[in-house]
Design a protein around this motif. Sequence first.
Motif, mmCIF file in Angstrom:
data_model
loop_
_atom_site.group_PDB
_atom_site.id
_atom_site.type_symbol
_atom_site.label_atom_id
_atom_site.label_comp_id
_atom_site.label_asym_id
_atom_site.label_seq_id
_atom_site.Cartn_x
_atom_site.Cartn_y
_atom_site.Cartn_z
ATOM 1 N N GLY A 290 -9.808 -0.819 4.821
ATOM 2 C CA GLY A 290 -9.207 -0.523 3.534
ATOM 3 C C GLY A 290 -8.021 -1.401 3.216
ATOM 4 O O GLY A 290 -7.978 -2.578 3.595
ATOM 5 N N HIS A 291 -7.045 -0.835 2.553
ATOM 6 C CA HIS A 291 -5.918 -1.589 2.013
ATOM 7 C C HIS A 291 -5.103 -2.270 3.107
ATOM 8 O O HIS A 291 -4.820 -3.468 3.027
ATOM 9 C CB HIS A 291 -5.036 -0.630 1.211
ATOM 10 C CG HIS A 291 -4.064 -1.310 0.300
ATOM 11 N ND1 HIS A 291 -4.346 -1.589 -1.020
ATOM 12 C CD2 HIS A 291 -2.812 -1.774 0.510
ATOM 13 C CE1 HIS A 291 -3.315 -2.184 -1.579
ATOM 14 N NE2 HIS A 291 -2.364 -2.305 -0.670
ATOM 15 N N PHE A 292 -4.697 -1.507 4.114
ATOM 16 C CA PHE A 292 -3.737 -2.024 5.081
ATOM 17 C C PHE A 292 -4.354 -2.958 6.104
ATOM 18 O O PHE A 292 -3.648 -3.764 6.720
ATOM 19 C CB PHE A 292 -3.020 -0.863 5.778
ATOM 20 C CG PHE A 292 -2.167 -0.056 4.840
ATOM 21 C CD1 PHE A 292 -1.034 -0.601 4.271
ATOM 22 C CD2 PHE A 292 -2.526 1.231 4.494
ATOM 23 C CE1 PHE A 292 -0.256 0.124 3.381
ATOM 24 C CE2 PHE A 292 -1.751 1.971 3.607
ATOM 25 C CZ PHE A 292 -0.608 1.415 3.052
ATOM 26 N N SER A 293 -5.645 -2.874 6.317
ATOM 27 C CA SER A 293 -6.292 -3.748 7.300
ATOM 28 C C SER A 293 -6.748 -5.070 6.692
ATOM 29 O O SER A 293 -7.083 -6.011 7.423
ATOM 30 C CB SER A 293 -7.498 -3.039 7.929
ATOM 31 O OG SER A 293 -8.507 -2.792 6.962
ATOM 32 N N MET A 294 -6.750 -5.176 5.354
ATOM 33 C CA MET A 294 -7.424 -6.285 4.694
ATOM 34 C C MET A 294 -6.912 -7.656 5.108
ATOM 35 O O MET A 294 -7.697 -8.577 5.344
ATOM 36 C CB MET A 294 -7.335 -6.127 3.173
ATOM 37 C CG MET A 294 -8.084 -7.210 2.413
ATOM 38 S SD MET A 294 -8.503 -6.765 0.722
ATOM 39 C CE MET A 294 -9.817 -5.577 0.973
ATOM 40 N N LEU A 322 -13.540 3.151 9.546
ATOM 41 C CA LEU A 322 -12.865 3.764 8.416
ATOM 42 C C LEU A 322 -11.451 4.199 8.816
ATOM 43 O O LEU A 322 -11.251 4.812 9.862
ATOM 44 C CB LEU A 322 -13.664 4.972 7.939
ATOM 45 C CG LEU A 322 -13.205 5.657 6.651
ATOM 46 C CD1 LEU A 322 -13.403 4.730 5.461
ATOM 47 C CD2 LEU A 322 -13.981 6.957 6.448
ATOM 48 N N GLY A 323 -10.483 3.861 7.993
ATOM 49 C CA GLY A 323 -9.097 4.254 8.255
ATOM 50 C C GLY A 323 -8.359 3.365 9.226
ATOM 51 O O GLY A 323 -7.200 3.636 9.571
ATOM 52 N N TYR A 324 -9.001 2.287 9.659
ATOM 53 C CA TYR A 324 -8.388 1.417 10.656
ATOM 54 C C TYR A 324 -7.046 0.865 10.168
ATOM 55 O O TYR A 324 -6.937 0.347 9.055
ATOM 56 C CB TYR A 324 -9.326 0.254 10.983
ATOM 57 C CG TYR A 324 -8.752 -0.739 11.966
ATOM 58 C CD1 TYR A 324 -8.731 -0.449 13.325
ATOM 59 C CD2 TYR A 324 -8.223 -1.957 11.540
ATOM 60 C CE1 TYR A 324 -8.198 -1.342 14.238
ATOM 61 C CE2 TYR A 324 -7.692 -2.854 12.447
ATOM 62 C CZ TYR A 324 -7.681 -2.546 13.794
ATOM 63 O OH TYR A 324 -7.145 -3.442 14.695
ATOM 64 N N GLY A 325 -6.029 0.993 10.991
ATOM 65 C CA GLY A 325 -4.734 0.375 10.723
ATOM 66 C C GLY A 325 -3.736 1.243 9.993
ATOM 67 O O GLY A 325 -2.543 0.924 9.985
ATOM 68 N N ILE A 326 -4.165 2.343 9.363
ATOM 69 C CA ILE A 326 -3.231 3.140 8.575
ATOM 70 C C ILE A 326 -2.169 3.769 9.463
ATOM 71 O O ILE A 326 -0.961 3.601 9.238
ATOM 72 C CB ILE A 326 -3.974 4.240 7.789
ATOM 73 C CG1 ILE A 326 -4.992 3.641 6.836
ATOM 74 C CG2 ILE A 326 -2.962 5.089 7.000
ATOM 75 C CD1 ILE A 326 -5.844 4.685 6.138
ATOM 76 N N LEU A 327 -2.593 4.511 10.491
ATOM 77 C CA LEU A 327 -1.649 5.180 11.364
ATOM 78 C C LEU A 327 -0.769 4.172 12.090
ATOM 79 O O LEU A 327 0.451 4.373 12.233
ATOM 80 C CB LEU A 327 -2.391 6.056 12.372
ATOM 81 C CG LEU A 327 -1.525 6.871 13.340
ATOM 82 C CD1 LEU A 327 -0.602 7.802 12.569
ATOM 83 C CD2 LEU A 327 -2.401 7.654 14.302
ATOM 84 N N ASP A 328 -1.359 3.061 12.537
ATOM 85 C CA ASP A 328 -0.589 2.038 13.247
ATOM 86 C C ASP A 328 0.531 1.484 12.366
ATOM 87 O O ASP A 328 1.660 1.275 12.827
ATOM 88 C CB ASP A 328 -1.507 0.899 13.686
ATOM 89 C CG ASP A 328 -2.513 1.312 14.724
ATOM 90 O OD1 ASP A 328 -2.179 2.201 15.548
ATOM 91 O OD2 ASP A 328 -3.622 0.765 14.735
ATOM 92 N N MET A 329 0.226 1.244 11.092
ATOM 93 C CA MET A 329 1.251 0.723 10.182
ATOM 94 C C MET A 329 2.344 1.751 9.924
ATOM 95 O O MET A 329 3.534 1.410 9.847
ATOM 96 C CB MET A 329 0.608 0.286 8.878
ATOM 97 C CG MET A 329 -0.106 -1.053 8.951
ATOM 98 S SD MET A 329 1.018 -2.433 9.270
ATOM 99 C CE MET A 329 1.834 -2.592 7.672
ATOM 100 N N MET A 330 1.978 3.005 9.795
ATOM 101 C CA MET A 330 2.976 4.048 9.568
ATOM 102 C C MET A 330 3.903 4.185 10.785
ATOM 103 O O MET A 330 5.123 4.319 10.635
ATOM 104 C CB MET A 330 2.305 5.376 9.255
ATOM 105 C CG MET A 330 1.668 5.412 7.874
ATOM 106 S SD MET A 330 0.966 7.039 7.486
ATOM 107 C CE MET A 330 0.473 6.772 5.771
#
Length: 335
Positions: A290-294, A322-330
Amino acid sequence: MRRSMQTAAVGAVTVVMTVFGSFGHAASANSAGVGRGPGSKPLTYVAPSSPGPVQIRHDEALRYAEQHPDSVPLGANDFDCRPGPRHPNPVVLAHGSDSDAYTDWAALSPMLAAQGFCVFVLNYGADGKPGKYGRGDMASSAGEVADFVERVRASTGADRVDLIGYSQGATVTRYFVNRLGGADVVNRWVGMASPTYGGTMFGIVPLLQLLPYSDRIAEFLTSKAVSQHMRGSPFLTALNAGGDTVPGVQYTTIGSRYDEMIQPYTNIALRGPGAVNLVVQDLCAEDQGGHFSMVYDPFVLGLVVQVLDPSAPSPACVPVPLGYGILDMMIASNS
């Protein structure tokens, strides 16, 4: 009932917008450019010059940027670079909200430089809050991009540049192209996860818009730029009025059906004549990023290279969950 909905909206908005608005880094006055923005406002930006290593993960790039303010991604900002006949246009990369050039471009910049492109980056959109970029009024930020592009053209001797913007960077560079005369000096424009018609930001914007003065609340909790990116904002409405493209520029958007910030995902696409809108899952169904992994997605980066150089091979389809990178970025942004 409406009062209770508004109370719930305030709580949800505060939590999510505060997390979203925390992707910032320490700043320094490294190689600043100075010019005049819209309305003759003074503008400043940073053209970073201290090289950082190649990164393959967005969160790791963010951590490095926090420890090494105003780092430049490898391969970028060599003002002695002279474009060759294969890649005659310098490439200017514009980062996203509450971010900087290193955090968002530490994978793509070295990739492009290795293939013979002259690559340039800037840190734009400081709003006076220490350590933050991509926060100020986007019209002023577009003026900073305009100033930087002229610096790049003067240094390289190139007539035109290619622009690649990620998230807010796509909007800021498109404002430069469509409203500040950038079409005269831009050949290709590429928007990665472009908030063309605005975002819902994890579904928070519809809640926020239940409240009076929603744009002011968003600006208070995050930044002017984030408030301007809300779906239906006056800024985006004005930018897209009369058509979201202008003649003479090759426009391409690259978006994901699973973008966490921009829903419906069709809000990423341009609607003007000649625009090419690529949806990652139409080309690689296994890639659910998604957005943050792009900007660290190998398949997406390969698409960008192919847009800039149509003779480049098609990228290999690489699965992304799906959802890859969201939690890591937060976690990285709040650690």
